[in-house]
Design an enzyme around this catalytic site. Sequence first.
Site, mmCIF file in Angstrom:
data_model
loop_
_atom_site.group_PDB
_atom_site.id
_atom_site.type_symbol
_atom_site.label_atom_id
_atom_site.label_comp_id
_atom_site.label_asym_id
_atom_site.label_seq_id
_atom_site.Cartn_x
_atom_site.Cartn_y
_atom_site.Cartn_z
ATOM 1 C CB SER A 141 5.984 -6.872 7.513
ATOM 2 O OG SER A 141 5.330 -5.694 7.892
ATOM 3 C CG ASP B 186 3.299 -5.181 11.914
ATOM 4 O OD1 ASP B 186 4.323 -5.371 12.606
ATOM 5 O OD2 ASP B 186 2.518 -6.094 11.626
ATOM 6 N NE ARG C 244 -2.109 -0.704 3.751
ATOM 7 C CZ ARG C 244 -2.413 -0.031 4.854
ATOM 8 N NH1 ARG C 244 -3.463 0.769 4.896
ATOM 9 N NH2 ARG C 244 -1.665 -0.146 5.929
#
Length: 463
Positions: free
Chosen positions: A148, A201, A80
């Site tokens: 991540s 995250d 994203r």
Amino acid sequence: MVAAVEAVAEQVVAQLREACATPAARLDRVAAAMEEEMRAGLREEGGSKIKMIVSYVDNLPNGSEEGLFYALDLGGTNFRVLRVQLAGKDKRVVKRESREVSIPPHLMSGSAAELFGFIASAVAKYVADEGSNKVLGGKQRELGFTFSFPVRQTSITSGTLIKWTKAFAVDDAVGEDVVAELQTAMEKQGVDMRVAALINDTVGTLAAGSYNDEDVVVGVILGTGSNAAYLEKASDIPKLEGELPKSGNMVINTEWGNFSAPCLPITEYDEALDEESLNPGEQIFEKLISGLYLGEIVRRVLLKIATQCSVFGDVDRTKLRTHFNLRTPDISAMHHDDTPDLRIVAEKLAINLKIADTTLETRKMVVEVCDIVTRRSARLAAAGIVGIMRKIGRGNPGDERKTGIAIDGGLFEHYAEFRQCLESTLAELLGEEASKSVSVNLTKDGSGLGAALIAAAHSQYAK
């Protein structure tokens, strides 16, 4: 005959109940063991089962940030790009837009230049849609990068890739600085953008929580996986080299999923699950508490009941033997079934495990198994949080400071029984007085919004 069958099933459930028991005294030991492992991990690299990674984030956002910031969230087959406009204390986030892009499969095993080139071209297209932007006022754009995958971080703007996980196999990126790769790729696309922060995250969840509430000092992910990050005093990190940051603080990414200790309530089902997993002996705490595994533990218990007695009738066990055939959303639906005849439980058993025509008593027993497994998970997660709070001297009687815990993840957000149990366990372990100053906040999109906020807090133009 029926009574004898039910007695066998009840015995399996009784043994499970005993093996999963989490009385307060045991949870206190879990919290103490977590605190001890944290201290060991801060003393030296590799000193503990939990990595206690220095994030190099030494300023958390507090709501005063202003300007236009970007975020890139790369953690799976999609990534994203976000654009966030911040307008200071009163107006906060005035605009937030995002775009999701799928990575073509051939790029997931191609070269680093191809992968990062593709990502940078998507960022370039997104920047082109910005229109005439007066907010930037000639300043360079800045981006927070949530990555991540395991990296060895050396500063807030650099980290070398240790290895890929999930479906990625871009071999020539291993050992390289992922920020430099992205920066170079963006320059090739003609995008004038500085990567202001590389985060994960969990650190992002802590930042998003802190932006909304300055009392937040712990961020926790309770979703498919689990992790926690928190704000530590830089002077309490013996392994931190070089001069201490001006703020005196440092965010630590605990990687608590790999925590294990003899005081954890581990059952035969957990041991079998661990042995058959892709990473035996690792991520023991995560396997007890996270959403990926709760449904699977329940399935294993139901399989044992089915092999020892005929309480489920004459059932074909193929589905019951299929790993991960019962997912955590399924056990949540059964656990929350408030229909008088437990119709939802009947449907889930029939659809997922091909167990039809159960009695109401049998369905009640299945709900109890869900309850035992989920309560253990929520109570252990609460004990982990208490361990972190004790490490930083929070939540003690007489401590006037407010302590905020920011939590993200579907397990916490969507599984009400889990959430309520976690919150009541925190109060039980901290005591009535201390727990009044502790708040638990659902904090969403740490990996997107959180990354943009950390970029803002670490902006080259920050006052």
